[in-house]
Design an enzyme around this catalytic site. Structure first.
Site, PDB file in Angstrom:
ATOM      1  N   GLU A  81      -9.664  -1.642   5.152  1.00  0.00           N
ATOM      2  CA  GLU A  81     -10.317  -1.233   6.388  1.00  0.00           C
ATOM      3  C   GLU A  81     -11.606  -2.023   6.608  1.00  0.00           C
ATOM      4  O   GLU A  81     -12.107  -2.656   5.672  1.00  0.00           O
ATOM      5  CB  GLU A  81     -10.635   0.269   6.318  1.00  0.00           C
ATOM      6  CG  GLU A  81      -9.406   1.152   6.120  1.00  0.00           C
ATOM      7  CD  GLU A  81      -8.511   1.236   7.356  1.00  0.00           C
ATOM      8  OE1 GLU A  81      -8.453   0.275   8.148  1.00  0.00           O
ATOM      9  OE2 GLU A  81      -7.860   2.273   7.535  1.00  0.00           O
TER      10      GLU A  81
ATOM     11  N   ASP B  28      -7.408  -2.039  13.859  1.00  0.00           N
ATOM     12  CA  ASP B  28      -8.804  -2.375  13.571  1.00  0.00           C
ATOM     13  C   ASP B  28      -8.904  -3.681  12.792  1.00  0.00           C
ATOM     14  O   ASP B  28      -9.940  -4.011  12.230  1.00  0.00           O
ATOM     15  CB  ASP B  28      -9.491  -1.226  12.796  1.00  0.00           C
ATOM     16  CG  ASP B  28      -8.798  -0.908  11.477  1.00  0.00           C
ATOM     17  OD1 ASP B  28      -7.877  -1.651  11.086  1.00  0.00           O
ATOM     18  OD2 ASP B  28      -9.188   0.082  10.825  1.00  0.00           O
TER      19      ASP B  28
ATOM     20  N   ASP C 283       0.816  -1.218   0.000  1.00  0.00           N
ATOM     21  CA  ASP C 283       0.000   0.000   0.000  1.00  0.00           C
ATOM     22  C   ASP C 283       0.847   1.265   0.000  1.00  0.00           C
ATOM     23  O   ASP C 283       2.051   1.232   0.236  1.00  0.00           O
ATOM     24  CB  ASP C 283      -0.975   0.004   1.188  1.00  0.00           C
ATOM     25  CG  ASP C 283      -0.330  -0.466   2.494  1.00  0.00           C
ATOM     26  OD1 ASP C 283       0.902  -0.546   2.563  1.00  0.00           O
ATOM     27  OD2 ASP C 283      -1.072  -0.757   3.443  1.00  0.00           O
TER      28      ASP C 283
HETATM   29  C1  F6R Z   1       1.301  -1.423   5.917  1.00  0.00           C
HETATM   30  C2  F6R Z   1       0.255  -2.373   6.224  1.00  0.00           C
HETATM   31  C3  F6R Z   1      -0.559  -2.202   7.462  1.00  0.00           C
HETATM   32  C4  F6R Z   1       0.241  -2.496   8.707  1.00  0.00           C
HETATM   33  C5  F6R Z   1      -0.615  -2.314   9.957  1.00  0.00           C
HETATM   34  C6  F6R Z   1       0.185  -2.523  11.224  1.00  0.00           C
HETATM   35  O1  F6R Z   1       1.935  -1.736   4.696  1.00  0.00           O
HETATM   36  O2  F6R Z   1       0.049  -3.275   5.501  1.00  0.00           O
HETATM   37  O3  F6R Z   1      -1.664  -3.054   7.396  1.00  0.00           O
HETATM   38  O4  F6R Z   1       0.731  -3.806   8.652  1.00  0.00           O
HETATM   39  O5  F6R Z   1      -1.190  -1.059   9.966  1.00  0.00           O
HETATM   40  O6  F6R Z   1       1.086  -1.491  11.381  1.00  0.00           O
HETATM   41  P1  F6R Z   1       2.207  -1.566  12.509  1.00  0.00           P
HETATM   42  O7  F6R Z   1       3.155  -2.627  12.084  1.00  0.00           O
HETATM   43  O8  F6R Z   1       2.848  -0.216  12.493  1.00  0.00           O
HETATM   44  O9  F6R Z   1       1.514  -1.881  13.787  1.00  0.00           O
END
Ligand code: F6R
Length: 259
Positions: free
Chosen positions: A149, A142, A67
């Site tokens: 999402e 979430d 992403d």
């Molecule tokens: C980012 C992604 C997100 C993260 C998630 C957890 O490329 O895919 O889904 O894996 O937001 O983020 P952290 O690792 O910062 O807790």
């Protein structure tokens, strides 16, 4: 599903890096799906160490990131704190330390003139590369995978997605606050691989650490499959699935408590 519970973050990171390195050694031209965020930093550090100290060779490896925020892109002229693109994150935390070829790196283009068209192009590029051999995944507060999402179809493909209130809050706390950016100036949309795209990877490798991930990990692995927690799609993954946690993130799983 294979579940590995490490003692701590370092353990989790090392196990994840070992699995990725094994694939690279077996298939030097493999296709990796990569994630950003705090969770994979330790895994990337270990891969960098393996490259420097053990000669782990990335010259044939292709990568596709999950992403990118919409409206921002890599700007190496800016200091790290002023360029919040995921492209910048990947450059700093991984790519600049490896012998990976620039043309083999794919990250959704947050500055694409026609983002919808770009999303179809991204899907085509994944297909052209032969599909993703191993997809590294974190999990959002979430329960999101990539930026899928709550409410994202489990069949969804790469697309533009509005960010949830919780993701905006999490991102603000973990990064934007430190760089002095106001909440209202943060990007509110992202380009994300879809859940359906992720489910086509041959091996899904999800990592999570810390007490704050315990509840959502238990929902993702033991809860009902639902678009409210898109990471529950891991239960539907038809290929190989590995989940690596530290003790804290695993602390609310009932399976392991029974062992
Ligand atoms: C980012 C992604 C997100 C993260 C998630 C957890 O490329 O895919 O889904 O894996 O937001 O983020 P952290 O690792 O910062 O807790």
């Amino acid at each position: 599903m294979e579940l590995i519970i490490g003692k701590n973050y370092e353990d989790m990171s090392k196990s994840a890096a070992d699995i990725i390195a094994e694939l690279i050694r077996l298939k030097p031209n493999c296709v990796l799906g990569l994630a950003t965020g705090g969770t994979p930093i330790g895994t990337y550090k270990e891969l960098i160490r393996m490259h420097i100290e053990e000669g782990l060779d990335f010259s044939g490896v292709k990568t596709f990131n999950l992403d990118e925020y919409l409206g921002i892109g890599l700007d190496l002229q800016k200091p790290y704190t002023q360029d919040q693109s995921y492209a910048r994150f990947m450059h700093e935390e991984l790519f600049k330390h490896l012998n990976i070829k620039k043309e083999n790196i794919h990250i959704p283009d947050g500055l694409a003139k026609d983002p919808q068209k770009f999303c179809s192009h991204y899907e085509e590029e994944i297909k052209k590369a032969g599909g993703i051999d191993l997809q590294l995944l974190g999990i959002g507060g979430d329960g999101h995978w990539a930026f899928n999402e709550p409410g994202s179809s489990l069949y969804s493909r790469t697309r533009v997605q509005p960010l949830s209130k919780q993701t905006l809050e999490d991102n603000f706390e973990s990064f934007y606050k430190k760089s002095g950016i106001k909440k209202e100036d943060m990007p509110h949309f992202a380009i994300t691989m879809g859940v359906g795209t992720i489910l086509e990877s041959r091996h899904a490798l999800m990592i999570a650490n810390g007490k704050k991930k315990a509840e959502i990990i238990s929902k993702a692995l033991e809860g009902s499959i639902s678009w409210e927690v898109t990471a529950t799609a891991i239960q539907l993954h038809p290929g190989k699935t590995t989940v690596i946690l530290d003790k804290d993130a695993a602390s609310k799983l009932t399976w392991t408590a029974k062992e």
